[in-house]
Scaffold this active site. Sequence first.
Site, PDB file in Angstrom:
ATOM      1  N   HIS A 125       0.843  -1.190   0.000  1.00  0.00           N
ATOM      2  CA  HIS A 125       0.000   0.000   0.000  1.00  0.00           C
ATOM      3  C   HIS A 125       0.882   1.245   0.000  1.00  0.00           C
ATOM      4  CE1 HIS A 125      -3.227  -2.603   0.223  1.00  0.00           C
ATOM      5  NE2 HIS A 125      -3.924  -2.132   1.238  1.00  0.00           N
ATOM      6  N   LYS A 180     -13.272   5.402   7.241  1.00  0.00           N
ATOM      7  CA  LYS A 180     -13.649   6.478   6.319  1.00  0.00           C
ATOM      8  C   LYS A 180     -15.162   6.544   6.134  1.00  0.00           C
ATOM      9  CE  LYS A 180     -12.869   6.025   1.867  1.00  0.00           C
ATOM     10  NZ  LYS A 180     -14.201   6.253   1.231  1.00  0.00           N
TER      11      LYS A 180
END
Length: 938
Positions: free
Chosen positions: A151, A591
């Site tokens: 990532h 999120k």
Amino acid sequence: EPGTSRAHPREQLSALVSRLGRMLGKVIQSLEGEGAFALVEQIRRLAKESRAGAPTAAEHLRDLVHHLSPREAYTMALAFTTYFELVNLCEEHYRNQRLATRRAERLAGNGEPVRESIEAALLELKAQGVSAEQLQDMLNQLSIELVFTAHPTEAKRRVVLTRLRRLANLLKQEALTRTSLEASLHREIVALWLTNRTRETRPTVLDEVNTGLWFFDNTLWEVLPQLQADLSAALAVHYPGVRSPRRWLTFGSWIGGDRDGNPNVTPEVTAETLRMHRRAVLDKAYRAARELSHLLCISTDHDTVTPELKALVEKISAPDHRLRFLSARYPSNEPYRLLMAALAEQIAELSRQLERERLYPIPRSARTLALSPSLSLSIEPLHDFRESSAQQLMAVVCDSLRQGRAAPLAEGEAAELRTQLDVFGFHWARLDIRQHSSMHEAAIAEILRRCEQCDNYAALDEAQRVALLSALLAQPNASTLDRAGALSDEARFVTEPIEVARAASREYGEEALGVYIISMTDGLSDVLEPLLLMKWLRHEMDIVPLFETRRDLQQAPHILRAMFEHPAYREHLRKRGNAQVIMLGYSDSNKDCGYITANWELYKAQAAIVETCRAYGVRLTLFHGRGGTIARGGGPTARAILAQPAGLINGRIRITEQGEVLSSRYHDPGLARRHLEQVMYGALLGTYAARNARPAPEAWVHTMEHLAEVGFRAYRQLVYETPGFLAFWKQATPIDEISELKVGSRPAFRRQTRSVEDLRAIPWVFSWMQSRFVLPGWYGLGSALSTGLAQGEAARECLRQMYREWSFFRTMIDNAQQSLAKADMGIASLYATLVEDEALRERIFTQIKAEFDRTCEAVLTITGQSAILDNEPVLQSSIRLRNPYVDPLNYIQVEMLHRLRALQRANPSGSHAEEIKVLRRVVELTINGVSAGLRNTG
């Protein structure tokens, strides 16, 4: 000096930091001049005075930075960035020294066990009354798999990491004379200063694979035998008779297999990744076997061997054996040398075979759903010599050594190689394949349309999709594929990785491959689609649903029940050993619904998933998709495991190790060993806790339900419902500049960002961290807690009790404290000045600041602390000491962003391209510096 000073360890650390800081100052003076050094010192002094409360210092600092030229700004940013790189190095060196000292004291019979070590876990289990039989059962089932991902959160270049490792190695070389050490350190700091911190080109996927392999080759190969020895030694003392399992810690990888959002992970890349893993570990094993062939020269004239070892020697010495030539090379009375030479030769032949053949290319002309002929390799297995053969050989060698006069040699290099082969085999890590659920849908739709079985699969509702997929799964694997014809590139992007997996499984063995992960799973059809593709392509893997949003976490038990009751999936599960891996996403859940709500939904989902699997008799492994920051599930690993141990009831756990976490945890053998023993500590105690857990009191659960709902509303109101919030975020943070960083092969975020739902979680967190809002790590928590505290003394006492007695709640609050401590609303207000609309800026910043103040006040009320992180004084002190050095980087970043964006607005034609390039270079450097200072990216 390191290793010689009698000062208090913290004083040694302070002295080392000062020493390298002075050396950095001399480098700046010699390379950039006295004026540059004086400017650095002036900025440093003003930042410290500002933090100390001097009334005009902040204004003077802002004015000074405002008048810096881009060249001066770059030099200042480089000075503070390099300083933090050296400080981090010193802290790691200090930690290693302290750990080595404490381990040595414990080995000598003095002092307490190292905190959160394997021995500490066994002592705690013993204190809780765990019997030898119970512990043996736990160890027999224990399975920890750490999964490396690429990532894009590692801001440092690999060459910078290499420079820092060279410096770290120098600090360990205490035998050098002071003059020699000083000169070597000076040279390395000069080289570090002259090295670009940002990449000129984006790394390829295979670059990332090589970086991941570096940690195995340089660190983990050495560390894993140490952990095995730690466990065996602790068991011998505290649980004599309990045997250590040979393989309780393994590794997986997404690097080269994670194609969710990364079009660069092609089937060819996946195939090459598998080959690179195999080649690298074979090389390591070959060298180790060759070394042992020289070390184990024990003669049967002086020692006996077991019948099992003698039988292996006779087999290799037989006239028709392909390795017969070795028996002529080595004396007949040195059987260990012969066996290790034979092992080395067979490994070498596997390497040669690997170089002759590939799992790809798949010819473009033949790219239909039918398995490509080129994937059928011609070389036969080397007399069935696979990793299991090597493992069995080493077991026989070690057992024979232990039963003879050479018993001490069984605990040296031979035991290490045995452990290394048991853990790694002939692949460093099992390669997972990950794909987004929408890609499966599109591929199935295309295939069915081409076969004239369904004109518009995407238009079907969930029930219709499940019915159609079920009917297709019930059919024999017949003519569907032949009728599909040549597929589009998009469909092949889904089908060809399964073809590669099939070929790799046949040629390398199933241990080369991990699991097949479905991102954004929100229904049964998302699971049946890849199951159908695997049926058509004649290769099955463990299918792993990934639940990420609040809704998906809540729906997880319903989806699992539908999976376990579906005839085709139940048959698939039976063939896979009735074991199911289920993944939980920490980043996207945060999120989606905010910090407190995501934590609670993940907690509830784990409990519900465990109960569902228990009801259907399915053996569960929970896969935790954690990131590096608190907002993405990061924080101390042992603490995180113990806060939510429900999924460990079977003793099995998978955890991602993402982005910058790899370099911070695995670049140094001492730090890697420390991290891994903490993981083992958490897993052992977590397994016991899961098996003996009592449900949380109803009052606590009711309170958390209420808090999570309040926090959810507060978070969604700001992030999803406030007009202009997206514009505020894009302007008040360096998100656009972060997206341009060459930190990973995967695009940093979706190009057409029109809503928060479109955002990727990593740049979302990365940008808030840089601007010191650190918003994803705490927003909504203050509204929730203050609402609870306002309900009277009984409610306040309930929250305090929850903090004292409930590890889940305490960990959630304490992790938020770390985020609050790294946040700084004064610095954040500077970033808010980047927002062009003054009314929007004022409205949203005021709301964020109010929630920050509420959160701090509520946390202190519940914990009884006077200041944030009073419960972690070392971390609190570290952040306080770092802030005056991080601040200048933030000031420079904001100033350069003002200039950069003004030029971009005023010169749409690009007439100031060179100036824009220089400014962007400064901003990118400050991003590196702030990341180093806060020790977090995304």
